[in-house]
Design a protein around this motif. Structure first.
Motif, PDB file in Angstrom:
ATOM      1  N   TYR A  45     -26.800  -9.131  83.888  1.00 59.84           N
ATOM      2  CA  TYR A  45     -27.753 -10.165  84.702  1.00 59.84           C
ATOM      3  C   TYR A  45     -27.570 -11.377  83.801  1.00 59.84           C
ATOM      4  N   SER A  46     -28.199 -12.447  84.565  1.00 62.88           N
ATOM      5  CA  SER A  46     -28.438 -14.099  84.036  1.00 62.88           C
ATOM      6  C   SER A  46     -29.744 -14.253  84.414  1.00 62.88           C
ATOM      7  N   TYR A  47     -30.602 -14.633  83.579  1.00 62.67           N
ATOM      8  CA  TYR A  47     -31.607 -15.111  83.879  1.00 62.67           C
ATOM      9  C   TYR A  47     -32.586 -15.941  82.873  1.00 62.67           C
ATOM     10  N   GLY A  48     -33.165 -17.056  83.301  1.00 63.85           N
ATOM     11  CA  GLY A  48     -33.598 -17.859  82.446  1.00 63.85           C
ATOM     12  C   GLY A  48     -34.868 -17.531  81.732  1.00 63.85           C
ATOM     13  N   ALA A  49     -35.740 -16.793  82.253  1.00 64.47           N
ATOM     14  CA  ALA A  49     -37.015 -16.303  81.839  1.00 64.47           C
ATOM     15  C   ALA A  49     -37.058 -14.961  81.381  1.00 64.47           C
ATOM     16  N   THR A  50     -38.126 -14.319  80.822  1.00 66.10           N
ATOM     17  CA  THR A  50     -38.131 -13.023  80.463  1.00 66.10           C
ATOM     18  C   THR A  50     -38.009 -12.137  81.651  1.00 66.10           C
TER      19      THR A  50
ATOM     20  N   ALA B  11     -28.117 -20.245  86.286  1.00 63.89           N
ATOM     21  CA  ALA B  11     -28.724 -19.648  87.514  1.00 63.89           C
ATOM     22  C   ALA B  11     -28.820 -18.199  87.228  1.00 63.89           C
ATOM     23  N   GLN B  12     -30.077 -17.850  88.015  1.00 63.89           N
ATOM     24  CA  GLN B  12     -30.265 -16.229  87.852  1.00 63.89           C
ATOM     25  C   GLN B  12     -29.168 -15.441  89.020  1.00 63.89           C
ATOM     26  N   SER B  13     -28.638 -14.413  88.227  1.00 63.12           N
ATOM     27  CA  SER B  13     -27.984 -13.659  88.989  1.00 63.12           C
ATOM     28  C   SER B  13     -27.709 -12.031  88.646  1.00 63.12           C
ATOM     29  N   VAL B  14     -27.266 -11.346  89.300  1.00 61.18           N
ATOM     30  CA  VAL B  14     -27.127 -10.000  88.979  1.00 61.18           C
ATOM     31  C   VAL B  14     -25.697  -9.543  89.234  1.00 61.18           C
ATOM     32  N   THR B  15     -25.006  -8.806  88.332  1.00 66.09           N
ATOM     33  CA  THR B  15     -23.614  -8.335  88.519  1.00 66.09           C
ATOM     34  C   THR B  15     -23.589  -7.076  88.530  1.00 66.09           C
ATOM     35  N   GLN B  16     -22.981  -6.282  89.520  1.00 61.88           N
ATOM     36  CA  GLN B  16     -22.869  -4.884  89.211  1.00 61.88           C
ATOM     37  C   GLN B  16     -21.245  -4.769  89.467  1.00 61.88           C
ATOM     38  N   PRO B  17     -20.530  -4.772  88.287  1.00 64.72           N
ATOM     39  CA  PRO B  17     -19.108  -4.596  88.428  1.00 64.72           C
ATOM     40  C   PRO B  17     -18.219  -3.795  89.276  1.00 64.72           C
ATOM     41  N   ASP B  18     -18.780  -2.521  89.296  1.00 70.46           N
ATOM     42  CA  ASP B  18     -18.486  -1.358  90.206  1.00 70.46           C
ATOM     43  C   ASP B  18     -18.847  -1.190  91.576  1.00 70.46           C
ATOM     44  N   ILE B  19     -17.936  -1.605  92.325  1.00 71.05           N
ATOM     45  CA  ILE B  19     -18.262  -1.596  93.783  1.00 71.05           C
ATOM     46  C   ILE B  19     -18.483   0.019  94.442  1.00 71.05           C
ATOM     47  N   HIS B  20     -17.753   0.904  93.693  1.00 68.13           N
ATOM     48  CA  HIS B  20     -17.812   2.159  94.228  1.00 68.13           C
ATOM     49  C   HIS B  20     -17.269   3.230  92.989  1.00 68.13           C
ATOM     50  N   ILE B  21     -18.043   4.211  93.057  1.00 68.88           N
ATOM     51  CA  ILE B  21     -17.908   5.083  91.903  1.00 68.88           C
ATOM     52  C   ILE B  21     -17.878   6.486  92.601  1.00 68.88           C
ATOM     53  N   THR B  22     -16.917   7.311  92.118  1.00 70.78           N
ATOM     54  CA  THR B  22     -16.817   8.837  92.516  1.00 70.78           C
ATOM     55  C   THR B  22     -16.828   9.755  91.076  1.00 70.78           C
ATOM     56  N   VAL B  23     -17.859  10.558  91.272  1.00 73.25           N
ATOM     57  CA  VAL B  23     -17.821  11.349  90.203  1.00 73.25           C
ATOM     58  C   VAL B  23     -18.130  12.686  90.834  1.00 73.25           C
ATOM     59  N   SER B  24     -17.816  13.972  89.910  1.00 71.97           N
ATOM     60  CA  SER B  24     -17.919  15.453  90.243  1.00 71.97           C
ATOM     61  C   SER B  24     -19.497  15.699  89.909  1.00 71.97           C
TER      62      SER B  24
END
Lengths: 113, 114
Positions: free
Chosen positions: B25-30, B1-14
């Motif tokens: 990502y997980s995707y069956g086609a190109t 199944a197609q899916s996209v994962t962004q593991p970081d919900i929130h990031i703080t940087v200076s």
């Protein structure tokens, strides 16, 4: 840069009422889309539209939803009988070559009370 | 199944620090791969996209992303973050066929501190 225009920016409605969200895609674009984003969740695909018909729709896009291109410039999303869970930000998008580049509107925030 | 994962919900940087936002990502086609940015009250703006060719792509606002097929990743980077970069960032994957849907990740919220 050309832009996709959505109106209204905010819409408040009572549960069970019909709402129509309006979009003016970029004038030479051929593919039109609706996405929605429930607060705190991911952007979800609803439907794509090409050549005056739906090309793809998600399981979210049930019989309560419909889309229409009533004239050469507008693209509308109708929710026939709104539910509380329809509250979300709805984004319209258009493209000229399918997925190559989607231009998104600024969204309509729908609140169902 | 197609899916996209962004593991970081929130990031703080200076401000001035480097930034990397992760996307898998997980995707069956190109896949076509995209990064969008959403500022408060605004729509989704395309930062950059990858279709084929050079796996390091340059985008607007000084952002770049690298496609790594072996890791199914498309991480977004910026060498020096500006306060105006504070926003929500979405990774998305799409198909080659026209009219097909994009699959979006859940987004990463970026906060920039002075």
């Amino acid at each position: 840069e050309p832009e996709v225009t959505q109106t209204p920016s905010h819409q408040v409605t009572q549960m069970g009422q019909e709402v129509i969200l309006r979009c003016v895609p970029i004038s030479n674009h051929l593919y039109f889309y609706w996405y929605r984003q429930i607060l705190g969740q991911k952007v979800e695909f609803l439907v794509s539209f090409y050549n005056n018909e739906i090309s793809e729709k998600s399981e979210i896009f049930d019989d309560q939803f419909s889309v229409e291109r009533p004239d050469g410039s507008n693209f509308t999303l109708k929710i026939r009988s709104t539910k509380l869970e329809d509250s979300a930000m709805y984004f319209c998008a258009s493209s000229d070559l399918g997925n190559e580049k989607l231009f998104f509107g600024s969204g309509t925030q729908l609140s169902v009370l | 199944a197609q899916s996209v994962t962004q593991p970081d919900i929130h990031i703080t940087v200076s401000e001035g620090a480097s930034l990397e936002l992760r996307c898998n990502y997980s995707y069956g086609a190109t896949p076509y791969l995209f990064w969008y940015v959403q500022s408060p009250g605004q729509g989704l703006q395309l930062l950059l996209k990858y279709f084929s060719g050079d796996t390091l792509v340059q985008g607007i606002k000084g952002f770049e992303a690298e496609f790594k097929r072996s890791q199914s990743s498309f991480n977004l980077r910026k060498p020096s973050v500006h306060w105006s970069d504070a926003a929500e960032y979405f990774c998305a994957v799409g198909a080659l066929l026209t009219g097909n849907q994009f699959y979006f990740g859940t987004g990463t919220s970026l906060t920039v501190i002075p």
